[in-house]
Design a protein around this motif. Structure first.
Motif, PDB file in Angstrom:
ATOM      1  N   LEU A 165       0.765  -0.804  -0.037  1.00 14.28           N
ATOM      2  CA  LEU A 165       0.256  -0.180  -0.398  1.00 14.28           C
ATOM      3  C   LEU A 165       0.527   1.198  -0.141  1.00 14.28           C
ATOM      4  O   LEU A 165       0.581   2.133  -1.259  1.00 14.28           O
ATOM      5  CB  LEU A 165      -0.500   0.216   1.326  1.00 14.28           C
ATOM      6  CG  LEU A 165      -2.162   0.862   1.235  1.00 14.28           C
ATOM      7  CD1 LEU A 165      -3.379   1.089   0.471  1.00 14.28           C
ATOM      8  CD2 LEU A 165      -2.600   0.834   2.834  1.00 14.28           C
ATOM      9  N   VAL A 166       1.709   1.885   0.768  1.00 15.38           N
ATOM     10  CA  VAL A 166       2.601   2.095   1.316  1.00 15.38           C
ATOM     11  C   VAL A 166       3.873   2.322  -0.072  1.00 15.38           C
ATOM     12  O   VAL A 166       3.835   3.549  -0.791  1.00 15.38           O
ATOM     13  CB  VAL A 166       3.689   2.361   1.554  1.00 15.38           C
ATOM     14  CG1 VAL A 166       4.938   3.160   1.636  1.00 15.38           C
ATOM     15  CG2 VAL A 166       3.267   2.380   3.272  1.00 15.38           C
ATOM     16  N   LEU A 167       4.336   1.654  -0.811  1.00 11.84           N
ATOM     17  CA  LEU A 167       4.891   1.458  -2.645  1.00 11.84           C
ATOM     18  C   LEU A 167       4.225   1.797  -3.546  1.00 11.84           C
ATOM     19  O   LEU A 167       4.155   2.605  -4.791  1.00 11.84           O
ATOM     20  CB  LEU A 167       5.583   0.246  -3.236  1.00 11.84           C
ATOM     21  CG  LEU A 167       6.561  -0.580  -1.928  1.00 11.84           C
ATOM     22  CD1 LEU A 167       7.017  -1.864  -1.948  1.00 11.84           C
ATOM     23  CD2 LEU A 167       7.855   0.771  -1.989  1.00 11.84           C
ATOM     24  N   LEU A 168       2.520   1.936  -3.336  1.00  8.93           N
ATOM     25  CA  LEU A 168       1.245   2.235  -4.877  1.00  8.93           C
ATOM     26  C   LEU A 168       0.886   3.022  -4.329  1.00  8.93           C
ATOM     27  O   LEU A 168       1.053   3.803  -5.157  1.00  8.93           O
ATOM     28  CB  LEU A 168       0.573   0.739  -4.603  1.00  8.93           C
ATOM     29  CG  LEU A 168      -0.435   1.327  -5.537  1.00  8.93           C
ATOM     30  CD1 LEU A 168      -0.131   1.324  -6.704  1.00  8.93           C
ATOM     31  CD2 LEU A 168      -2.110   0.447  -5.661  1.00  8.93           C
ATOM     32  N   CYS A 169       0.761   3.903  -2.825  1.00  6.24           N
ATOM     33  CA  CYS A 169       0.799   5.728  -2.686  1.00  6.24           C
ATOM     34  C   CYS A 169       2.055   6.648  -3.169  1.00  6.24           C
ATOM     35  O   CYS A 169       1.933   7.176  -3.551  1.00  6.24           O
ATOM     36  CB  CYS A 169       0.118   5.473  -1.663  1.00  6.24           C
ATOM     37  SG  CYS A 169      -1.560   4.959  -1.260  1.00  6.24           S
ATOM     38  N   GLY A 170       2.845   5.881  -3.307  1.00  8.62           N
ATOM     39  CA  GLY A 170       3.786   6.581  -2.824  1.00  8.62           C
ATOM     40  C   GLY A 170       4.714   6.447  -4.899  1.00  8.62           C
ATOM     41  O   GLY A 170       4.893   7.822  -5.172  1.00  8.62           O
ATOM     42  N   MET A 171       4.369   5.838  -4.993  1.00  7.54           N
ATOM     43  CA  MET A 171       4.112   6.220  -6.743  1.00  7.54           C
ATOM     44  C   MET A 171       3.675   6.394  -7.434  1.00  7.54           C
ATOM     45  O   MET A 171       4.243   7.541  -7.991  1.00  7.54           O
ATOM     46  CB  MET A 171       4.109   4.263  -6.915  1.00  7.54           C
ATOM     47  CG  MET A 171       4.491   3.962  -8.634  1.00  7.54           C
ATOM     48  SD  MET A 171       2.494   4.692  -9.616  1.00  7.54           S
ATOM     49  CE  MET A 171       1.939   2.977  -9.396  1.00  7.54           C
ATOM     50  N   LEU A 172       2.232   6.975  -7.007  1.00  4.33           N
ATOM     51  CA  LEU A 172       1.191   6.953  -7.576  1.00  4.33           C
ATOM     52  C   LEU A 172       2.101   8.625  -7.357  1.00  4.33           C
ATOM     53  O   LEU A 172       1.239   9.688  -7.631  1.00  4.33           O
ATOM     54  CB  LEU A 172       0.170   7.347  -7.171  1.00  4.33           C
ATOM     55  CG  LEU A 172      -0.691   5.583  -7.402  1.00  4.33           C
ATOM     56  CD1 LEU A 172      -2.075   5.613  -7.095  1.00  4.33           C
ATOM     57  CD2 LEU A 172      -1.015   6.207  -8.737  1.00  4.33           C
ATOM     58  N   THR A 173       2.249   9.354  -5.594  1.00  5.98           N
ATOM     59  CA  THR A 173       2.411  10.650  -5.283  1.00  5.98           C
ATOM     60  C   THR A 173       3.851  11.555  -5.929  1.00  5.98           C
ATOM     61  O   THR A 173       3.689  12.058  -6.188  1.00  5.98           O
ATOM     62  CB  THR A 173       1.953  10.643  -3.595  1.00  5.98           C
ATOM     63  OG1 THR A 173       0.487  10.527  -3.709  1.00  5.98           O
ATOM     64  CG2 THR A 173       2.043  12.144  -3.523  1.00  5.98           C
TER      65      THR A 173
END
Length: 264
Positions: A45-53
């Protein structure tokens, strides 16, 4: 069957749904004390949110689609015999529920229909769009709303437009519209759709034996590679980009597009 499969695949692959699934898994793991599963879910979840942001990946994926076919110089075209506009600019569910016209982020498609129709008064105009509902029986059709609500609202004569109201996806847009207007060899047709959707649309029309001149509208990516610092903005770009890249792969596997990534 392909229509239903595509709907199911997108429910699974939708990045917004993936975020929700990871949150649910993490919450369930915390309640049941499944530490390893919870740690994996939170990490993803953190990796995905980081990639998106914090990365330009969402913008770059969308930009690659939108920049594939640039806006044509209409002055250099020898003629324009017809204009075909793909559906997706009207929210049929909300339009029906609120008894008024509700447009989507792709409303530029309808503006282009009116603009090009006025520029080329002798051109054939086609608006293609039915209902994308899995159970389409009795559903409101987009072409009907454009004919009955949008065009009278902007003072454009609906009688000038041929309305194709049975298609459910881009492949059917091309097949059903071609059967309606029977484009002839040598005719010049402009194809109007959102810029991110243009590569797949062009490939499908070419596969149907209908060479078109792409007229992309509704650009959403930033002009340069950028970090959004905006989770919702990054998610929106990634949503549309992933939807199209998956769609390109799916249609190419089915043999419905001339190539995986059609080019000018």
């Amino acid at each position: 069957m392909a229509f239903f499969v595509s709907k199911l695949l997108w429910i699974i692959a939708n990045p917004a749904n993936l975020l929700g699934i990871l949150v649910l898994i993490a919450a369930l793991a915390a309640l049941l004390r499944w530490r390893r599963i919870g740690a994996v879910a939170l990490t993803l979840l953190v990796l995905l949110c980081g990639m998106l942001t914090l990365t330009p990946v969402p913008n770059d994926l969308l930009s690659a689609l939108e920049n594939r076919f640039p806006q044509p110089d209409l002055a250099k075209l020898p003629k324009v015999d017809g204009v075909i506009v793909l559906g997706g600019a009207v929210d049929t569910h909300r339009s029906s529920a609120f008894a008024t016209l509700v447009v989507t982020d792709a409303a530029e498609r309808l503006l282009a229909l009116v603009d090009l129709g006025r520029r080329y008064p002798a051109a054939k105009l086609v608006m293609t769009g039915g209902s994308a509902d899995i159970d389409g029986e009795g559903a409101v059709r987009e072409a009907d709303l454009v004919r009955d609500r949008f065009l009278p609202m902007v003072g454009f004569d609906p009688a000038r437009v041929v309305f194709e109201r049975d298609s459910r996806n881009t492949d059917e847009n091309a097949r059903y519209s071609r059967a309606l207007v029977a484009p002839q060899p040598g005719e010049v047709w402009l194809l109007v759709t959102s810029a991110y959707h243009m590569p797949r649309a062009v490939g499908i029309f070419r596969q149907q034996g209908w060479p078109v001149v792409p007229y992309p509208v509704d650009f959403g990516a930033a002009p340069d590679s950028q970090i959004s610092f905006d989770l919702l903005g990054g998610l929106q770009n990634f949503y549309w980009a992933s939807r199209e890249w998956i769609g390109l792969t799916y249609y190419w596997a089915l043999g419905r597009t001339e190539s995986f990534f059609p080019a000018p």
